[in-house]
Design an enzyme around this catalytic site. Structure first.
Site, PDB file in Angstrom:
ATOM      1  N   TYR A 142      -7.157  12.493 -10.538  1.00 27.93           N
ATOM      2  CA  TYR A 142      -7.810  13.689  -9.666  1.00 27.93           C
ATOM      3  C   TYR A 142      -7.443  14.847 -10.242  1.00 27.93           C
ATOM      4  O   TYR A 142      -7.889  16.036 -10.097  1.00 27.93           O
ATOM      5  CB  TYR A 142      -7.868  13.308  -8.047  1.00 27.93           C
ATOM      6  N   LYS A 193      -3.260  -1.451 -13.469  1.00 23.45           N
ATOM      7  CA  LYS A 193      -3.987  -2.047 -14.398  1.00 23.45           C
ATOM      8  C   LYS A 193      -3.299  -2.190 -15.705  1.00 23.45           C
ATOM      9  O   LYS A 193      -3.628  -1.424 -16.779  1.00 23.45           O
ATOM     10  CB  LYS A 193      -5.531  -1.575 -14.205  1.00 23.45           C
ATOM     11  N   ASP A 225      -7.581  -4.724  -9.055  1.00 28.35           N
ATOM     12  CA  ASP A 225      -8.866  -5.582  -8.608  1.00 28.35           C
ATOM     13  C   ASP A 225      -8.325  -6.639  -7.974  1.00 28.35           C
ATOM     14  O   ASP A 225      -8.982  -7.232  -7.140  1.00 28.35           O
ATOM     15  CB  ASP A 225      -9.748  -5.681 -10.074  1.00 28.35           C
ATOM     16  N   ASP A 249      -6.584   5.612  -3.144  1.00 28.09           N
ATOM     17  CA  ASP A 249      -7.662   6.060  -2.196  1.00 28.09           C
ATOM     18  C   ASP A 249      -8.468   4.924  -1.868  1.00 28.09           C
ATOM     19  O   ASP A 249      -8.891   4.655  -0.686  1.00 28.09           O
ATOM     20  CB  ASP A 249      -8.647   6.900  -3.212  1.00 28.09           C
ATOM     21  N   ASP A 253      -8.760   2.481   1.767  1.00 30.72           N
ATOM     22  CA  ASP A 253     -10.124   2.455   2.777  1.00 30.72           C
ATOM     23  C   ASP A 253     -10.579   0.806   2.837  1.00 30.72           C
ATOM     24  O   ASP A 253     -10.752   0.726   3.890  1.00 30.72           O
ATOM     25  CB  ASP A 253     -11.101   3.151   1.918  1.00 30.72           C
TER      26      ASP A 253
END
Ligand code: NAD
Length: 367
Positions: A142, A193, A225, A249, A253
């Site tokens: 970001y 990852k 993942d 992020d 959620d």
């Protein structure tokens, strides 16, 4: 008894309504001699824009810098849709995060037994769930440069975001996760990852190195993942999950939906410990936004905001016992059947924001 400096920034929409219930709880804590607070209040978001033409005033920033903790409600709403980009309500929160150096975002996902049926998953998978996601908040894709959209000679456009982490950034967030795990279930799952990303390779390497200082805590490395998959398959296997900004992020959620309602979820953002005092700058806020659709109607659930105060008691004021009592009072009010509309279920009786706050204070008194 020590007095703690607390800045309240209620913000917009339902922010002031849920913050009012925090003030009720604070008055109770003070009355019973559990804690003493020097409270300041200021504007943020749209409310600050209306008063000062910017999303947070210089004075409010100075007060935030001097506070032991900041409690933040929520910002934004359709009223401010057209304000200049730099003065948009969210800019107030981003400035606080940046200037207080809040690099560690803690998002607990707790599923209260009384609400297990409100989860998107089956009751047996989530009942009693208590996990914590530790998200790196100030680095990664970001913020990494270059970050741009360029037009190529062919006329085609190319967009670039840069995922970037240094050993120092990974080291400090890993330490937050290991320290937290020690006070909880003693297990850290580090999600990245490393199979396809260099930042993942470095992340795994640094977390493994930091683990040498925390041999008493169990560490597992998990691909991000797979972590997402495991969160919806068997979430109770996790205690603390640590990850970068982007994965955090998304995973936080996913974890939020395991617990039923946005109105239930608190969060904390912490800075680095001061080398002299060991104190960290900190900001506590509900995960939800300003909910303009229900603002001003007394319908908002104040539990996420009150839970954020509980986190402040634990992580900024060293009042773990008071935090336990407050969290137990929330649980007890829910177990007693008190529900705001968002968690009441169709056709069931719902109470107002104020009634939920009062029920929690009653449970504190009886607890
Ligand atoms: P939101 O979280 O405000 O609302 C989403 C839905 O959840 C709405 O239906 C709302 O009524 C409900 N809800 C949220 N909190 C609740 C509570 N405590 N009790 C009961 N119901 C609750 O998200 P949104 O609608 O996407 O955004 C609304 C505004 O909030 C926008 O301006 C957005 O930019 C802003 N926002 C601010 C923050 C923040 O201040 N940190 C975070 C997210 C969104």
């Amino acid at each position: 008894m020590a007095t703690f400096k607390l800045l309240l920034l209620p913000g917009d929409g339902i922010g002031p309504e849920v913050m009012a219930e925090v003030e009720t709880v604070i008055s109770h804590l003070e009355r019973t001699g559990l804690a003493s607070f020097a409270i300041e209040r200021d504007l943020v978001g749209g409310a600050a824009y209306d008063a000062h033409g910017k999303a947070i005033s210089e004075e409010a920033m100075r007060t935030a810098q001097a506070a032991d903790a900041v409690l933040f409600g929520a910002v934004g709403g359709p009223k401010w849709a057209g304000v200049p980009y730099d003065a948009r309500p969210e800019a107030g929160l981003l400035r606080l995060r940046k200037e207080l150096g809040l690099f560690a975002n803690l998002r607990p996902a707790i599923c209260y037994p009384a609400l297990a049926d409100a989860s998107a998953l089956k009751r047996e998978l989530v009942e009693g769930l208590d996990l914590m996601i530790v998200r790196e908040l100030t680095g990664g894709v970001y913020f990494g440069e270059p970050k741009e959209i360029v037009t190529l000679e062919t006329g085609e456009k190319r967009a670039v975001d840069t995922q970037l982490y240094t050993t120092g950034e990974i080291d400090r967030i890993a330490r937050v996760a290991f320290d937290l795990a020690r006070a909880r279930g003693n297990k850290v799952s580090s999600a990245e990852k490393h199979n396809v990303m260099k930042t993942g390779v470095l992340w795994k390497e640094v977390v493994t190195k930091v683990h040498a200082d925390y041999q008493d805590v169990a560490l597992e490395h998990i691909l991000a993942d797979n972590c997402a998959m495991q969160l919806v398959r068997a979430p109770k296997q996790f205690d603390v999950i640590v990850c970068d900004n982007l994965f955090g992020d998304i995973l936080s959620d996913v974890a939020a939906m395991l617990t039923g309602s946005l109105g239930m979820l608190p969060s904390a953002s912490l800075g680095a410990p001061d080398p002299e005092t060991g104190k960290r700058k900190s900001l506590y806020e509900p995960v939800h936004g300003s909910a303009p659709d229900i603002a001003g109607q007394g319908l908002a659930n104040p539990i996420a905001m009150i839970g954020s105060l509980a986190m402040a008691l634990r992580y900024s004021f060293g009042l773990g016992e008071a935090a336990d009592r407050l969290e137990a009072a929330i649980k007890s009010a829910l177990a007693g059947g008190v529900r705001t509309r968002d968690i009441a279920g169709p056709g069931a009786n719902a109470v107002s924001t104020k009634d939920m706050g009062a029920a929690i204070v009653r449970a504190l008194e009886n607890g």
